[in-house]
Design an enzyme around this catalytic site. Structure first.
Site, PDB file in Angstrom:
ATOM      1  N   SER A 365       0.854  -1.315   0.034  1.00  0.00           N
ATOM      2  CA  SER A 365      -0.021   0.168   0.056  1.00  0.00           C
ATOM      3  C   SER A 365       1.153   1.277   0.037  1.00  0.00           C
ATOM      4  O   SER A 365       2.120   1.119   0.232  1.00  0.00           O
ATOM      5  CB  SER A 365      -0.856   0.078   1.231  1.00  0.00           C
ATOM      6  OG  SER A 365      -0.191   0.082   2.415  1.00  0.00           O
ATOM      7  N   HIS A 366       0.366   2.457  -0.415  1.00  0.00           N
ATOM      8  CA  HIS A 366       0.934   3.694  -0.275  1.00  0.00           C
ATOM      9  C   HIS A 366       1.668   4.053   1.036  1.00  0.00           C
ATOM     10  O   HIS A 366       2.801   4.471   1.117  1.00  0.00           O
ATOM     11  CB  HIS A 366       0.053   4.912  -0.774  1.00  0.00           C
ATOM     12  CG  HIS A 366      -0.360   4.655  -2.191  1.00  0.00           C
ATOM     13  ND1 HIS A 366      -1.206   5.331  -2.834  1.00  0.00           N
ATOM     14  CD2 HIS A 366       0.266   4.244  -3.246  1.00  0.00           C
ATOM     15  CE1 HIS A 366      -1.484   5.160  -4.055  1.00  0.00           C
ATOM     16  NE2 HIS A 366      -0.440   4.526  -4.324  1.00  0.00           N
TER      17      HIS A 366
END
Length: 409
Positions: A365-366
């Site tokens: 994920s970011h």
């Protein structure tokens, strides 16, 4: 406008250029066009924006959003949009930022600029382009550039407009000697944003060597012009969202992309039926922690709780619960941020925090990518972390093992 297949870094930014290379090599990338960086520069100049010396980001954003695109630019966008959607299964498009400072080998810029899905019609596309430009001047993007020492000028923003993919399953793959795949049902925005804990696989030597079930109770799909979250059907909650065949197909695609572009890649992808689409292919900017450990289970009464190790290293500090933007001002240097999930807007907090713990999210994920880039430990997918970790208690977060240990009550 520029056909996506003809995009290069200088005129189309870091997101568009590798997609152009993949299209040229015959990969399955949604067709699109690019509003090149020169258009952004010209509109800024025509509206009196001195982008080289400004420090008033809020003013720049507001003035960009108030801009009127030149008539010729609107006409060119209209023509390109008509050609793009002609014969397509849907006339919805994705409008995606592609700045000069993102998706490089030094810094990914993961999640720092805005993109918009399920956009339809000329007026909506033009508004989304302005919003992409304005996001170059958000506080989170500026904080990321400063942390990465990439706040050099000029800062340019191209915008990619592509056919929209109504995904059945989507996700991310990090390629390498051991590839890591994370996936969820529906569109992939919640997985890249860390808003759910995805299903995940590791693949080495064209063999699946590890698999982990996530926790997906909702999926997001397009319903008209809206992205609509809805409950996952009970039968789908008990099975993985990818078959083994699809996992191995993704692994093969990932290695082919890495060979074509050179170096390991962070690839966003989507399955629409049996069609596999490549949505993004940025360089990997930081190594993943070791994934060879078995998932641990927290024992009642133990001072240690566990989750997914997402960014390596270990750090100690007082717990600071963050439930939303209203809590940002409470964060002090050395705090361990504990939250349900993060958001790209939270990036400025990473320059203060000693470590990050979340209740949901995957290692691709970011938030996990940015934590690795800025060098702070992160442990994700810790059930009930915001209840188990008490405010102001001191904890040690081990991003190598996924363990969080209370050292002071």
């Amino acid at each position: 406008m520029l056909d996506l297949i003809d995009a290069t870094g200088p005129n189309a930014g870091g997101k568009a250029a590798p997609l152009a290379q993949l299209l040229q090599a015959g990969f399955n990338v949604p067709q699109g066009f690019v509003v090149p960086t020169q258009v952004y520069r010209a509109v800024a100049q025509d509206n009196g924006l001195n982008l080289e010396s400004t420090n008033d980001f809020a003013d720049v954003r507001a003035r960009i959003l108030d801009c009127q695109l030149p008539t010729q630019v609107v006409d060119d966008i209209s023509s390109a949009l008509e050609q793009l959607t002609q014969g397509a299964s849907t006339d919805y498009v994705a409008v995606r930022s592609s700045s000069s400072t993102e998706d490089s080998t030094l810094a990914s810029g993961a999640g720092q600029h805005d993109s918009f899905l399920a956009v339809r019609g000329l007026e909506q596309v033009c508004q989304a382009i302005l919003k992409c430009w304005a996001s170059l001047w958000s506080e989170r993007a500026a904080a990321y550039r400063t942390r990465q020492a990439s706040h050099h000028h000029p800062l340019d923003m191209a915008v990619v407009v592509q056919r929209f993919v109504d995904a059945d399953v989507s996700g991310i793959i990090f390629t390498g000697d051991t590839s890591v795949i994370e996936a969820s049902l529906g569109l992939g925005e919640r997985i890249v944003a860390g808003q759910l804990t995805p299903d995940s696989w590791r693949v080495a030597g064209a063999q699946i060597v590890d698999r982990r079930r996530g926790d997906q109770t909702q999926r997001t799909d397009r319903l008209g012009h809206m992205l609509h979250p809805r409950p996952v059907a009970p039968g789908d909650r008990t099975k993985a969202c990818l078959t083994d065949h699809q996992v191995l197909r993704l692994d093969a695609m990932g290695h082919a992309v890495s060979t074509t572009l050179g170096g390991h890649r962070d690839i966003e992808w989507a399955f629409d039926g049996d069609t596999l689409w490549i949505l993004q292919a940025r360089p990997i900017t930081s190594e993943l922690p070791d994934f060879s450990w078995p998932r641990r289970q927290t024992v009642d009464g133990s001072p240690t709780i566990t989750g997914e190790p997402a960014s390596p290293g270990a750090a100690s500090g007082p717990v600071r619960l963050i439930l939303g933007p209203a809590d940002f001002a409470t964060v002090e240097a050395g705090d361990v941020i504990v939250c349900r999930m993060t958001d790209p807007a939270w990036t400025p907090l990473f320059s203060l925090a000693a470590a990050v713990v979340t209740e949901t999210g995957g290692v691709l994920s970011h938030a996990a990518i940015v934590a690795r880039e800025v060098g702070i430990p992160a442990v994700l997918a810790v059930p009930q972390a915001t209840e188990l970790l008490k405010p102001a208690s001191v904890v040690t977060v081990d991003g190598n093992t996924g363990c969080i240990t209370t050292v002071e009550s």
